[in-house]
Every structure is written in structure tokens, then in C-alpha cells.
Design an enzyme around this catalytic site. Structure first.
Site, PDB file in Angstrom:
ATOM      1  CE  LYS A 242      -3.645   2.339   2.473  1.00 36.03           C
ATOM      2  NZ  LYS A 242      -4.660   2.226   3.511  1.00 36.03           N
TER       3      LYS A 242
ATOM      4  CE  LYS B 298      -6.139   1.913  -0.671  1.00 36.82           C
ATOM      5  NZ  LYS B 298      -6.730   1.905   0.624  1.00 36.82           N
TER       6      LYS B 298
HETATM    7  C1  PBG Z   1      -7.155   3.167   5.308  1.00 37.43           C
HETATM    8  C2  PBG Z   1      -7.616   3.158   3.902  1.00 37.43           C
HETATM    9  C3  PBG Z   1      -7.483   4.176   2.951  1.00 37.43           C
HETATM   10  C4  PBG Z   1      -8.085   3.700   1.778  1.00 37.43           C
HETATM   11  C5  PBG Z   1      -8.580   2.428   2.044  1.00 37.43           C
HETATM   12  N1  PBG Z   1      -8.256   2.093   3.345  1.00 37.43           N
HETATM   13  C6  PBG Z   1      -6.941   5.544   3.081  1.00 37.43           C
HETATM   14  C7  PBG Z   1      -5.548   5.800   3.372  1.00 37.43           C
HETATM   15  O1  PBG Z   1      -4.717   4.905   3.578  1.00 37.43           O
HETATM   16  O2  PBG Z   1      -5.190   6.981   3.437  1.00 37.43           O
HETATM   17  C8  PBG Z   1      -8.185   4.455   0.490  1.00 37.43           C
HETATM   18  C9  PBG Z   1      -9.182   3.933  -0.477  1.00 37.43           C
HETATM   19  C10 PBG Z   1      -9.435   4.836  -1.634  1.00 37.43           C
HETATM   20  O3  PBG Z   1      -8.815   5.892  -1.806  1.00 37.43           O
HETATM   21  O4  PBG Z   1     -10.327   4.494  -2.424  1.00 37.43           O
HETATM   22  N2  PBG Z   1      -8.155   2.666   6.173  1.00 37.43           N
END
Ligand code: PBG
Length: 329
Positions: free
Chosen positions: A197, A249
Site C-alpha cells: 500500500k 494499492k
Molecule cells: C485506510 C484506507 C485508505 C483507503 C482504504 N483504506 C486511506 C488511506 O490509507 O489513506 C483508500 C481507499 C481509496 O482511496 O479508495 N483505512
């Protein structure tokens, strides 16, 4: 003049030939719909930076879960938006808290007909907006956060979730959650690990979607977009700790990472087509700058072609309708 005898165009001549030889299949079962559920909401509230996506009330979320099952989606990923946030995100552990309640609703609605997944992270629940608890210096305390993730996983399992999605990028999170689930008698609850991520500008609209209080950024725990190799390192660690599925992601700037993980692990690979990627296409489509539906199908097929077995996308319902011919393409 010598004409070519090898003519790749022969396999592109008609829609029928293209369908026959298409390598990548996009099917509703590979798509997972993220859903935002807001505590105390009576009506769904539109999210301005994600036209077409809403903060659901509990009852509208149930309807969305039912539509997802009816269209044959692979699953839904639930996010909760609590009314009250605090420094340690206590609402995440409360069995009556919005996310745990929404899990219970979803399972009551569709049972095992659809995979019910939940975000396992504290950022929606903390008043500072970070994915974990803070130490005296204001840094995210990795190991103190693991204890809370373990409890949060058990609370979600008790609510009936099928698969938890740890998304906080704490070291050791998968192992901590796996052993807590096993110890609490939930060995059948799977872990979809957000393994790679990246700290990304493309989460911008998500922050509005969950009413995030974050000041600053998450670069101290999410990956640097310059790096590919550590994605494999993270994914192999997660698999060793018990991850059932690994995820990359965002998706679009990271298709090389999707391919790399597909080649490196023997568990399913998911990719999260995030809020900012959704918003770009929504904005361009609304301006008539591109054909929105064609763009959606091209993006989702491209993510699958890169190697993702599963795609989390806010277009899941729409794409499933397009694929089943219920909407004109
Ligand atoms: C954290 C989380 C995020 C997203 C999914 N889970 C935000 C982040 O890490 O800042 C982002 C998902 C998206 O932008 O569609 N719980």
C-alpha cells in the site's frame, strides 16, 4: 511489392473474433465493491469528490449488499464512519460500533452468498486520523497498534465477517491478527492483506468519504512510490504471517507491482482501484472528455491483465451491469 503474409489484424476483424481470442476475462465475480456506512445516517449522503458514490445509511447499505449479491459480485468491502472519534479509535472495538453493526447487517442480508469483507484499520475511528495510536512523540506506535488491530479483528469476526482487510501497513499486522483470530476461535476468517500500500495522492476523495481528520501524511508507514522491490518483500512477509490474499494499492500507477506480486506469490492477488482513480474518470466523463463506460471497462480489464485476480472498485455494480448486458455499452 511484397505484402505481409503474417497478419495479426485477422484476429481483430470482428467483435466475434475478438471475443473468441480475448485473453483476459472480466467477470462480476472478480469485482469487490467498497461501501461506506455512516453511523446515525438516515439517508445516503453523496460524496462530492466521488460522484455516484455515497455514505450509506445502514438500510441503504443493506440494499447495496443485496444488489451486489444479485449481480454476482465477488464481495463487498465495508468501511465505517463513526459519529465519535477519539485518540485510540474505541468505536472500532465496540460490538455496536458502526462497522461491526454494518458487518452484521450485511451477513444478515446475504449470508454466505457474497464474501463480506471489512477494513481493519483505525484511521476512520481516530480523531487524529492516523492508522494507529500515537506515542509520546506523535509517531504511530507500531506494536501498540498491533494489539488494537488484533482486538478489532476479533470484534469483526464476532460480528460475522468472512474476510478482514488490514490496511494500516503496520509491521507484523497480519501475524498479530491471524493469531488473535485463531485464539478466539475464528480460524475460518480469512485475511486480505493490503501488502503493498503506497502513500498516494489518489486517496484524496476517500478522505472526504470517511470524514478523515488526518493532518499531515502517512509516509512513515505507507510505501514510497519510488519503490517496487519492497512490495515483494512485504507480500512475502504477509504470506508467511498467514495472509490468504495479498493486495496492491492504488492500482493504476502500480500495474508493474501487480504483475510482480502475481509472479512472486501463490495466493490470489487483489488490486484496489482507488477513490482518486474513480474521481478522475468521473470528472473527465462528466465533461465529455472521454467515454466513461469504455474507460471503466478498459481500466478494469487492464488491472486484470496486469495480474490481479480480484479488483476492488467503486464501479463494481455498474461494471457488473455492463457485463451482464443490462446497460448499453
Ligand atoms: C485506510 C484506507 C485508505 C483507503 C482504504 N483504506 C486511506 C488511506 O490509507 O489513506 C483508500 C481507499 C481509496 O482511496 O479508495 N483505512
Amino acid at each position: 511489392m511484397a505484402f505481409p503474409s503474417t497478419r495479426p489484424r485477422r484476429l481483430r476483424r470482428s467483435a466475434a473474433v475478438r471475443r473468441l481470442v480475448g485473453e483476459t476475462h472480466l467477470e462480476p465475480r472478480s469485482l469487490v465493491l467498497p461501501l461506506f456506512v455512516r453511523q446515525g445516517g438516515r439517508e445516503p449522503v453523496p460524496i462530492s469528490s466521488m460522484p455516484g458514490v455515497v455514505q450509506h445509511s445502514r438500510s441503504s447499505a443493506r440494499a447495496a449488499v443485496s444488489a451486489a449479491a444479485e449481480l454476482g459480485l465477488g464481495g463487498v468491502m465495508l468501511f465505517g464512519i463513526p459519529e465519535r472519534k477519539d485518540a485510540t479509535g474505541t468505536q472500532a472495538l465496540d460490538p455496536e460500533g458502526i462497522l461491526n453493526a454494518a458487518i452484521g447487517d450485511a451477513v444478515a442480508e446475504v449470508g454466505d452468498a457474497l464474501v463480506i469483507m471489512s477494513d481493519l484499520c483505525l484511521d476512520e475511528f481516530t480523531d487524529h486520523g492516523h492508522c494507529g495510536v500515537l506515542d509520546a512523540r506523535g509517531d504511530v506506535d507500531n506494536d501498540a497498534t498491533l494489539e488494537l488491530y488484533a482486538q478489532m479483528g476479533v470484534a469483526q469476526a464476532a460480528a460475522g465477517v468472512h474476510m478482514v482487510g488490514p490496511s494500516g501497513m503496520m509491521d507484523g499486522q497480519v501475524g498479530a491478527i491471524r493469531s488473535a483470530l485463531d485464539d478466539a476461535g475464528h480460524p475460518g476468517v480469512a485475511i486480505l492483506a493490503y501488502s503493498a500500500k503506497y502513500a498516494s495522492a489518489f486517496y484524496g476523495p476517500f478522505r472526504e468519504a470517511v470524514g478523515s481528520a488526518l493532518q499531515g501524511d502517512r509516509r512513515g508507514y505507507q510505501q514510497d512510490h519510488a519503490n517496487g522491490r519492497e512490495a515483494t518483500r512485504e507480500a512475502l512477509l504477509d504470506v508467511a504471517e498467514g495472509a490468504d490474499i495479498v493486495m496492491v494499492k492504488p492500482a493504476l500507477g502500480y500495474l508493474d507491482v501487480v504483475r510482480q506480486l502475481r509472479d512472486a506469490v501463490d495466493v490470489p492477488v487483489a488490486a484496489y482501484n482507488v477513490s482518486g482513480e474513480y474521481a478522475m474518470v468521473a470528472a473527465a466523463g462528466a465533461n465529455g472528455w472521454l467515454d466513461r463506460q469504455l474507460a471503466i471497462m478498459e481500466i478494469l480489464t487492464g488491472i486484470r491483465r496486469a495480474g490481479a485476480d480480484i479488483v476492488l472498485t467503486y464501479w463494481a455494480l455498474e461494471a457488473a451491469r455492463l457485463l451482464s448486458g443490462r446497460m448499453p455499452t
